[in-house]
Design an enzyme around this catalytic site. Structure first.
Site, PDB file in Angstrom:
ATOM      1  N   LYS A  77       0.798  -1.231   0.000  1.00 29.32           N
ATOM      2  CA  LYS A  77       0.000   0.000   0.000  1.00 29.32           C
ATOM      3  C   LYS A  77       0.826   1.275   0.000  1.00 29.32           C
ATOM      4  O   LYS A  77       0.289   2.341   0.266  1.00 29.32           O
ATOM      5  CB  LYS A  77      -0.966  -0.024   1.175  1.00 29.32           C
ATOM      6  CG  LYS A  77      -0.307  -0.123   2.521  1.00 29.32           C
ATOM      7  CD  LYS A  77      -1.367  -0.227   3.600  1.00 29.32           C
ATOM      8  CE  LYS A  77      -0.741  -0.051   4.965  1.00 29.32           C
ATOM      9  NZ  LYS A  77      -1.699  -0.191   6.047  1.00 29.32           N
ATOM     10  N   ILE A 179      -3.674 -15.370  11.909  1.00 25.28           N
ATOM     11  CA  ILE A 179      -3.111 -14.417  12.875  1.00 25.28           C
ATOM     12  C   ILE A 179      -1.936 -15.120  13.540  1.00 25.28           C
ATOM     13  O   ILE A 179      -2.100 -16.123  14.239  1.00 25.28           O
ATOM     14  CB  ILE A 179      -4.164 -13.946  13.903  1.00 25.28           C
ATOM     15  CG1 ILE A 179      -5.238 -13.105  13.181  1.00 25.28           C
ATOM     16  CG2 ILE A 179      -3.499 -13.137  15.036  1.00 25.28           C
ATOM     17  CD1 ILE A 179      -6.274 -12.446  14.065  1.00 25.28           C
ATOM     18  N   CYS A 185       6.614 -12.876  11.340  1.00 19.85           N
ATOM     19  CA  CYS A 185       5.646 -12.313  12.290  1.00 19.85           C
ATOM     20  C   CYS A 185       6.038 -12.721  13.699  1.00 19.85           C
ATOM     21  O   CYS A 185       6.454 -13.856  13.931  1.00 19.85           O
ATOM     22  CB  CYS A 185       4.290 -12.881  11.914  1.00 19.85           C
ATOM     23  SG  CYS A 185       3.098 -12.865  13.215  1.00 19.85           S
ATOM     24  N   THR A 187       3.833 -11.862  16.370  1.00 16.44           N
ATOM     25  CA  THR A 187       2.622 -11.604  17.165  1.00 16.44           C
ATOM     26  C   THR A 187       2.430 -12.628  18.274  1.00 16.44           C
ATOM     27  O   THR A 187       2.094 -12.293  19.411  1.00 16.44           O
ATOM     28  CB  THR A 187       1.383 -11.569  16.242  1.00 16.44           C
ATOM     29  OG1 THR A 187       1.498 -10.422  15.410  1.00 16.44           O
ATOM     30  CG2 THR A 187       0.086 -11.495  17.027  1.00 16.44           C
ATOM     31  N   GLY A 219      -0.379 -16.935   5.344  1.00 13.64           N
ATOM     32  CA  GLY A 219       0.731 -17.069   6.279  1.00 13.64           C
ATOM     33  C   GLY A 219       1.007 -18.505   6.697  1.00 13.64           C
ATOM     34  O   GLY A 219       0.104 -19.341   6.766  1.00 13.64           O
ATOM     35  N   MET A 268       5.545  -6.348   8.034  1.00 10.68           N
ATOM     36  CA  MET A 268       5.047  -4.986   7.861  1.00 10.68           C
ATOM     37  C   MET A 268       4.762  -4.317   9.206  1.00 10.68           C
ATOM     38  O   MET A 268       4.474  -3.129   9.255  1.00 10.68           O
ATOM     39  CB  MET A 268       3.807  -4.983   6.952  1.00 10.68           C
ATOM     40  CG  MET A 268       4.110  -5.418   5.518  1.00 10.68           C
ATOM     41  SD  MET A 268       5.562  -4.589   4.798  1.00 10.68           S
ATOM     42  CE  MET A 268       4.959  -2.920   4.635  1.00 10.68           C
ATOM     43  N   TYR A 284       3.490   3.744  22.264  1.00 12.00           N
ATOM     44  CA  TYR A 284       2.430   2.940  22.889  1.00 12.00           C
ATOM     45  C   TYR A 284       2.379   1.521  22.324  1.00 12.00           C
ATOM     46  O   TYR A 284       1.584   0.701  22.751  1.00 12.00           O
ATOM     47  CB  TYR A 284       1.066   3.632  22.692  1.00 12.00           C
ATOM     48  CG  TYR A 284       0.652   3.769  21.234  1.00 12.00           C
ATOM     49  CD1 TYR A 284      -0.011   2.731  20.581  1.00 12.00           C
ATOM     50  CD2 TYR A 284       0.951   4.920  20.515  1.00 12.00           C
ATOM     51  CE1 TYR A 284      -0.361   2.834  19.250  1.00 12.00           C
ATOM     52  CE2 TYR A 284       0.604   5.040  19.179  1.00 12.00           C
ATOM     53  CZ  TYR A 284      -0.059   4.000  18.557  1.00 12.00           C
ATOM     54  OH  TYR A 284      -0.376   4.112  17.237  1.00 12.00           O
ATOM     55  N   ALA A 286       4.481  -2.108  20.379  1.00  9.16           N
ATOM     56  CA  ALA A 286       5.735  -2.834  20.174  1.00  9.16           C
ATOM     57  C   ALA A 286       5.708  -3.415  18.763  1.00  9.16           C
ATOM     58  O   ALA A 286       4.627  -3.664  18.215  1.00  9.16           O
ATOM     59  CB  ALA A 286       5.843  -3.963  21.189  1.00  9.16           C
ATOM     60  N   GLU A 288       5.665  -6.109  15.927  1.00 12.93           N
ATOM     61  CA  GLU A 288       5.192  -7.505  15.898  1.00 12.93           C
ATOM     62  C   GLU A 288       5.672  -8.200  14.627  1.00 12.93           C
ATOM     63  O   GLU A 288       4.960  -8.993  14.023  1.00 12.93           O
ATOM     64  CB  GLU A 288       3.659  -7.548  16.019  1.00 12.93           C
ATOM     65  CG  GLU A 288       3.192  -7.253  17.423  1.00 12.93           C
ATOM     66  CD  GLU A 288       1.690  -7.291  17.592  1.00 12.93           C
ATOM     67  OE1 GLU A 288       1.016  -8.050  16.869  1.00 12.93           O
ATOM     68  OE2 GLU A 288       1.184  -6.544  18.453  1.00 12.93           O
TER      69      GLU A 288
HETATM   70  P1  5GP Z   1       4.411 -15.950   5.251  1.00  6.40           P
HETATM   71  O1  5GP Z   1       3.907 -16.437   3.936  1.00  6.40           O
HETATM   72  O2  5GP Z   1       5.686 -15.183   5.127  1.00  6.40           O
HETATM   73  O3  5GP Z   1       4.493 -17.015   6.288  1.00  6.40           O
HETATM   74  O4  5GP Z   1       3.298 -14.947   5.816  1.00  6.40           O
HETATM   75  C1  5GP Z   1       2.921 -13.783   5.117  1.00  6.40           C
HETATM   76  C2  5GP Z   1       1.902 -13.042   5.948  1.00  6.40           C
HETATM   77  O5  5GP Z   1       2.444 -12.619   7.214  1.00  6.40           O
HETATM   78  C3  5GP Z   1       1.417 -11.733   5.345  1.00  6.40           C
HETATM   79  O6  5GP Z   1       0.523 -11.899   4.284  1.00  6.40           O
HETATM   80  C4  5GP Z   1       0.798 -11.051   6.556  1.00  6.40           C
HETATM   81  O7  5GP Z   1      -0.521 -11.498   6.802  1.00  6.40           O
HETATM   82  C5  5GP Z   1       1.678 -11.530   7.698  1.00  6.40           C
HETATM   83  N1  5GP Z   1       2.608 -10.484   8.137  1.00  6.40           N
HETATM   84  C6  5GP Z   1       3.427  -9.725   7.379  1.00  6.40           C
HETATM   85  N2  5GP Z   1       4.155  -8.886   8.138  1.00  6.40           N
HETATM   86  C7  5GP Z   1       3.780  -9.101   9.405  1.00  6.40           C
HETATM   87  C8  5GP Z   1       4.176  -8.519  10.663  1.00  6.40           C
HETATM   88  O8  5GP Z   1       5.061  -7.672  10.761  1.00  6.40           O
HETATM   89  N3  5GP Z   1       3.532  -8.989  11.763  1.00  6.40           N
HETATM   90  C9  5GP Z   1       2.559  -9.946  11.677  1.00  6.40           C
HETATM   91  N4  5GP Z   1       1.944 -10.303  12.795  1.00  6.40           N
HETATM   92  N5  5GP Z   1       2.198 -10.536  10.520  1.00  6.40           N
HETATM   93  C10 5GP Z   1       2.798 -10.112   9.406  1.00  6.40           C
END
Ligand code: 5GP
Length: 346
Positions: A77, A179, A185, A187, A219, A268, A284, A286, A288
């Site tokens: 974006k 999630i 990620c 999270t 993900g 991201m 406020y 951290a 993720e």
């Molecule tokens: P991957 O295919 O690399 O396992 O997962 C990609 C997905 O990770 C993305 O489409 C998005 O939903 C998620 N994601 C990308 N950046 C971040 C982040 O900084 N934090 C979290 N929690 N999820 C992320």
């Protein structure tokens, strides 16, 4: 407080059981899908694999490369309005790319101004937030659906059937599911929140399909077999970040370490991304997400062939002539045990 003790599974917890098949070659398998939507009259007819809308993988260059394989890219974006307009007007296949946005006013304003000048070239839109459980998110989907009744709206992320239903009813054609499973990620570590991805796919697909909605598994796929498992579990679309990262078509810094060319790949919500786009991590919150440096993988073309070849082969093993039949023909075998099964419930 409530504890759910049902078994919940990840990709690593299962394998797909082979089945008797009349197919003699992988080349007989059709991995395109015709997909109709609950709200939009658009009919998708291509390979339902999508590059993630991260600024490293959701690039114009990636979209052109994946388009050649019939796959899609959710653009990140952070492009400017004119860049989007030039890109979308040059696309022959309208389903090759999603325009992505969050739910901020500035993003909505830019989207409206782009749509006014896009002459119908933007048909697929991805509304993306880390936590799809908020009222504000649902209201935003309703607003988007009211303003653009016929575009394909993908929205997320959520991991449960109840919220999947709510997003479909609010106007989403495709609900994005996941999630915490992402490769960069953090999270789950930072918040303790998450849901094993295979179970999330199974449960959300069931909820969405009951309402003629669709889901995109987002993900956690680290190899082609995981993509096959996601489709086998009921995903209509599968989104990949890490598997498309590290290629020539990606954004992100390129460095040399011990004589080896490396490409940055980061979440991201990582500090790296927030430093780049938001002037750092706000006090406020951290980060993720994390940053990793991957050895350069060259053009994405071979990776595309590996992914599609893996899914095609999975279809052959279970006798699915078309990707559409994969879910129906999938029996998962559990190959791991959960702690409570090993030590007994207490
Ligand atoms: P991957 O295919 O690399 O396992 O997962 C990609 C997905 O990770 C993305 O489409 C998005 O939903 C998620 N994601 C990308 N950046 C971040 C982040 O900084 N934090 C979290 N929690 N999820 C992320």
């Amino acid at each position: 407080m409530h504890i759910e003790t049902d078994v919940k599974l990840d990709f690593k917890d299962v394998l797909i059981r082979p089945k008797r098949s009349t197919l003699t070659s992988r080349s007989e398998v059709d991995i395109t899908r015709e997909i109709k939507f609950r709200w939009s009259s658009e009919v998708f007819n291509s390979v339902p694999v999508i590059a993630a809308n991260m600024d490293t993988t959701g690039t114009f260059e990636m979209a052109r490369a994946l388009d050649a394989h019939g796959m899609m890219t959710a653009l990140h974006k952070h492009y400017g309005a004119d860049e989007y307009l030039n890109f979308f007007s040059s696309l022959e296949r309208k389903s090759a790319a999603f325009y992505s946005l969050g739910i901020g006013q500035r993003e909505w304003d830019q989207f409206e101004s782009v749509m006014q000048r896009a002459n119908g070239s933007i048909r697929y839109v991805c509304i993306d937030v880390a936590n799809g459980y908020t009222e504000a998110f649902v209201r935003f989907i309703e607003k988007m659906r009211a303003a653009y009744p016929d575009i394909v709206i993908m929205a997320g992320n959520v991991v449960t059937g109840d919220m999947t239903e709510e997003l479909v009813l609010a106007g989403a054609d495709i609900v994005k599911v996941g999630i915490g499973p992402g490769s960069v990620c953090t999270t789950r570590k930072m918040t303790g929140v998450g849901y094993p991805q295979l179970s999330a796919i199974i449960e959300c697909a069931d909820a969405a399909h009951g309402l003629r909605g669709r889901i995109c598994a987002d993900g956690g796929c680290t190899r082609p077999g995981d993509v096959a498992k996601a489709f086998g579990a009921g995903a209509d679309f599968v989104m990949l970040g890490g598997m498309f990262a590290g290629h020539n078509e990606c954004g992100g810094e390129v460095i040399e370490r011990d004589g080896i060319k490396m490409r940055a790949f980061y979440g991201m919500s990582s500090k790296a991304a927030m430093d780049k786009y938001s002037g750092g991590v706000a006090r406020y919150r951290a980060a993720e997400g994390k940053i990793v440096y991957l050895p350069d993988r060259g053009p994405v073309d071979q990776t595309c062939l590996d992914i599609l070849g893996g899914v095609r082969s999975a279809c052959t093993y279970v006798g699915a002539k078309r990707l559409k039949e994969l879910t129906m023909r999938t029996t998962f075998i559990r190959v791991t045990q959960q702690l409570n099964e090993v030590f007994g419930k207490s």
